[in-house]
Design a protein around this motif. Structure first.
Motif, PDB file in Angstrom:
ATOM      1  N   CYS A 151      -0.531   0.124  -0.376  1.00  0.00           N
ATOM      2  CA  CYS A 151      -1.331  -0.972  -0.922  1.00  0.00           C
ATOM      3  C   CYS A 151      -0.974  -2.236  -0.144  1.00  0.00           C
TER       4      CYS A 151
ATOM      5  N   CYS B 206       1.248  -4.249  -2.563  1.00  0.00           N
ATOM      6  CA  CYS B 206       2.490  -3.699  -3.121  1.00  0.00           C
ATOM      7  C   CYS B 206       3.286  -2.863  -2.135  1.00  0.00           C
TER       8      CYS B 206
ATOM      9  N   CYS C 183      -4.250   1.776  -5.971  1.00  0.00           N
ATOM     10  CA  CYS C 183      -2.817   1.486  -6.042  1.00  0.00           C
ATOM     11  C   CYS C 183      -2.315   1.752  -7.460  1.00  0.00           C
TER      12      CYS C 183
ATOM     13  N   CYS D  32      -0.999  -1.928  -8.884  1.00  0.00           N
ATOM     14  CA  CYS D  32      -1.849  -3.073  -9.201  1.00  0.00           C
ATOM     15  C   CYS D  32      -3.314  -2.698  -9.396  1.00  0.00           C
TER      16      CYS D  32
HETATM   17 ZN    ZN Z   1      -0.916  -2.590  -5.214  1.00  0.00          ZN
END
Ligand code: ZN
Ligand code: ANZ
Length: 822
Positions: free
Chosen positions: A441, A444, A483, A486
């Motif tokens: 991601c 992230c 993801c 998130c």
């Molecule tokens: Zn993420």
């Protein structure tokens, strides 16, 4: 009428009966002692070879024997079914890897069944099945969460013409296996397992494995390659950073005459930038880039290198020494830099000779043949220190500790331990493997897939062109992900796992193969693990066994299993050879198991393989030997059928009436004991089978005389029982023919009657002055005095000693009498 031994019919009949009755099924049973016997599972290439037959015959004898001995035996089988060949088949023949693989598995399973192997097929696993790789992914995530998995840039083999990543085995002599183009390197970000965290434990635990062959433990030790030494910092003139080196010989510090950096050393660029050696250094670095580590560390190559125009300062004596780069120093060992001591290191010696560098000895020897000031080769042995200031005069081993203390005191160095073992590169740019369950991601970074979303399925909308990074990248659906952290759009990892991961825990899955909720249940693991006997080829002595041990330790630390070593005992079977050579297509000496089974039956094939050599030795294939095994089974069959025809209503009890009876009882009990010891102990199947053959000879002899049907019946019964682990089909058939309606596989192993092994008379030799002159049959329980008396009364002895002076008589009951005369 005596039935002919029709192996085709008999073998098919019993394989079906075993299957219908599901007799090899095992479940946990707390009332019984468990025994877990495991053979390394095969790659489903489609065809069984003799190596497989040997491996599985060995395991099967052990499994059947232990079952008859009353153990609750776990004996599973499965498929190591991910891997490159399926992908190559897809490129060549257009068959989907899964289809190709599952067809092969079906064929090979049939072949295993034809061998009469006692597997609990309810526990079958195939690593390419989503039910298996789901848990492989789950384990990966546990390792990741524990900090055992990480990603790092690493060069891979790259074929510029196929535009594809190549596995090491696809690079032949530096060229692409498929198109012959020169293979280069390409930097890719790859996944690693931190097996180095376990280096010390992988090493020290070897001492807890007395049931492993020493040679395998030595190979593992060498692979881990622990070196104890020191790290020392050298200043570099006109440079702001110190140069750390690793040495196992701090005692040679006063003999340093130059330094060497690996061509990949991170300081190198800055050290040469703008200087007069910049170009030459660059050219050398380029040349080395194309070499493998094996080439670089070869001891036969002439040494090469390049001076970089810089000097370092020896921290113990302030001496200025030149700095070189050379291919023999590797970046990923120690610190990637060395202090060179030509007098005491052979590589440094050769380098110094070539480049005209100083050679200063610092360890001397008493050996009159060696003059350390005039060396023909480096002097690497122990000795006393010279040219080393305050350390001069000490033994060099003592100096090692003293110098390390000194370095630590001065803050210029410290004790250091290095391992050859590298972190395990586990990602492959391949399709036919377990997808790595990681998602990237932008916000992230790397995030593991949610466990409830496992398995991350291999997509089927892929193309196999042999080009491009990995077939997975051609899937329209695979890369897209969300993801897990998130919820934003993200992309999946495209690499799959090295297949060595799949085979690092399959033995755990067998303990609970159908569990849909967990990889395996801890209670079941507690019942079955560890594997009591593991059997496989010595070619797996390093990687597979190291990786499996690492997994077991890591899973143990995660609380998922209850032992930190997976295999208590290991047997590495020898190769099957023919005409002194390994069986191979190119030599044309391959004997196919199917052919042998068709001509002689599986029992003959098994018997020959187990009889021809002890399991750890090479086995020389012999058509004569196979023929002999076949004849022996016919001989047994005839004996048993003739007995069954001649003697019905055989009494249960009997008495030993004469010498012939006693001899047969002896032979029968001796064979039971011998087979029990040989199979139960060191797996000497060959000597076990010989003793069964001797029993058969005795029985043929016996039946020519007066037959005691009770005794003979007992011998027939025990003969069939002890032979059954080796040749199960024919033994089931004979067992049935003898009137039993049980499976012989479920029968108890016969017990030796020790009293029958006590012989009434025994042979002792009589020596005169140490030379054997006479043999006497005497009662077995004579004491010294009685034995001496009998010997002196012996007629031949009397003649031989008459007129001579008997000085001394030494009698050893059960063995000999020595008479000393003058
Ligand atoms: Zn993420
Ligand atoms: C000085 C010295 C003097 C060394 C001597 C040996 C003998 P093992 O036993 O395999 O651990 N070395 C260190 N790092 C290296 C690297 N990255 N590439 C190639 N060689 C490297 O070997 C340790 C020894 O190998 C070290 O000790 C170093 O040479 C060299 F009489 O230091 B020695």
């Amino acid at each position: 009428m005596i039935d002919k031994y029709n192996f085709t019919e008999i073998e098919a009949k019993w394989q079906k009966k075993w299957q219908d009755a599901d007799i090899f099924k095992t479940t946990e049973d707390e009332t019984k002692e468990k025994y877990y016997v495991l053979e390394m599972f095969p790659y489903p290439s489609g065809k069984l070879h003799m190596g497989h037959v040997r491996n599985y015959s060995i395991g099967d004898v052990i499994a059947r024997f232990k079952t008859m001995k009353g153990f609750n035996v776990l004996h599973p089988m499965g498929w190591d079914s991910f891997g490159l060949p399926a992908e190559n088949a897809a490129i060549k023949h257009g068959a989907a890897p899964s289809e190709w693989t599952w067809n092969n598995i079906d064929e090979m399973r049939d072949q295993l069944c034809e061998l009469g192997l006692s597997y609990d097929w309810d526990r079958e696993v195939a690593t390419c099945h989503p039910d298996y790789y789901k848990w492989m992914q789950w384990i990966f995530i546990q390792f990741y969460k524990k900090g055992l998995a990480y990603k790092k840039e690493n060069p891979v083999n790259w074929c510029p013409s196929c535009q594809t990543v190549l596995a090491n085995e696809q690079v032949v002599d530096g060229k692409c296996e498929r198109c012959g183009a020169e293979v280069g390197k390409k930097e890719l970000s790859q996944w690693y397992f931190k097996i180095t965290d376990y280096a010390e434990r992988l090493l020290s635990n070897l001492d807890k494995l007395p049931g492993w062959p020493e040679k395998v433990k030595t190979m593992q030790k060498n692979w881990i390659g622990k070196s104890i030494g020191a790290e020392v910092t050298f200043e570099i003139e006109e440079f702001d950073k110190g140069l750390d080196i690793f040495t196992t010989r701090p005692d040679t510090l006063y003999g340093v005459t130059y330094m060497v950096l690996a061509p990949e050393h991170p300081y190198l660029k800055d050290l040469v930038a703008g200087g007069e050696y910049e170009e030459a250094v660059k050219a050398y670095v380029d040349k080395v880039q194309h070499m493998s580590d094996i080439e670089r560390t070869s001891t036969t190559n002439e040494k090469t290198g390049q001076f970089i125009g810089r000097y370092a300062v020896n921290p113990v004596n302030g001496k200025k020494v030149p700095i070189y780069i050379s291919d023999y120093v590797l970046m990923d060992y120690g610190t990637g830099a060395i202090m060179a001591v030509p007098a005491h290191d052979q590589r440094d010696f050769e380098f110094a000779k070539k480049f005209g560098l100083d050679i200063i000895p610092v360890v001397d020897t008493d050996d009159p043949d060696i003059d350390v000031y005039n060396l023909k080769e480096a002097f690497a042995a122990e000795g006393n220190m010279i040219n080393s200031e305050m350390f001069t005069g000490m033994n060099n081993q003592e100096a090692i500790t003293k110098i390390i203390d000194y370095l630590e005191e001065k803050g210029i160095g410290k004790k250091s331990i290095n391992y050859r073992l590298r972190d395990w590169l586990i990602s492959r740019q391949r399709y036919w493997g377990t997808p790595i369950p990681m998602i990237y991601c932008d916000e992230c970074g790397w995030v593991p897939e949610k466990e409830e979303n496992l398995p991350v399925m291999l997509p089927t909308d892929v193309e196999f062109t042999g080009k491009g990074e990995s077939p997975l990248t051609t899937s329209k659906t695979f890369a897209k992900a969300v993801c897990p952290k998130c919820g934003k759009p993200a992309r999946r990892e495209m690499d799959t796992m090295d297949t060595f991961l799949d085979s690092s825990w399959y033995f755990l899955r067998y303990c609970d193969a159908q569990n849909e909720k967990e990889a395996f249940n801890l209670e079941k693991i507690k019942y079955w693990m560890s594997v009591d006997q593991y059997i496989g080829g010595v070619e797996h002595a390093i990687l597979h066994l190291m990786y499996a041990r690492f997994f077991q330790m890591a899973l143990y630390d995660l609380g998922l299993v209850n032992t930190d070593e997976p295999f208590v005992n290991l047997l590495t079977q020898g190769m099957v050879i023919k005409d002194g050579k390994k069986m191979s297509k190119s030599i044309g000496n391959v004997v196919s198991p199917a052919e042998i089974i068709e001509k002689y039956g599986a029992d003959t094939a098994r018997l020959f393989i187990l009889f021809a050599a002890p399991p750890e030795r090479e086995l020389d294939w012999s058509d004569k030997g196979v023929e002999g095994s076949y004849r022996f089974l016919n001989r047994v069959h005839r004996l048993v059928y003739e007995f069954a025809e001649k003697y019905q209503d055989v009494p249960e009890s009997y008495e030993l009436k004469n010498k012939a009876d006693k001899d047969l009882a002896y032979a029968m009990n001796y064979t039971i004991k011998k087979v029990s010891d040989d199979v139960g102990g060191r797996f000497n199947f060959n000597t076990a089978i010989s003793s069964v053959m001797e029993l058969v000879n005795e029985m043929y002899k016996y039946k020519e005389g007066e037959v005691n049907p009770g005794l003979f019946g007992e011998a027939v019964k025990n003969l069939v029982l002890v032979l059954s682990p080796f040749t199960p089909h024919i033994c089931e058939e004979m067992w049935e023919h003898l009137g039993h309606d049980s499976f012989i596989y479920k029968e108890a192993w016969p017990v030796c009657d020790e009293s029958a092994l006590v012989k009434d008379t025994i042979e002792v030799v009589v020596q005169i002055n140490g030379k054997v002159k006479e043999k006497m049959d005497v009662p077995a329980n004579l004491n010294k005095a009685e034995l001496e008396k009998l010997a002196m009364e012996n007629e031949k002895v009397q003649t031989l000693t008459s007129g001579k002076n008997v000085v001394k008589v030494i009698a050893v009951p059960g063995k000999l009498v020595n008479i000393v005369v003058k």
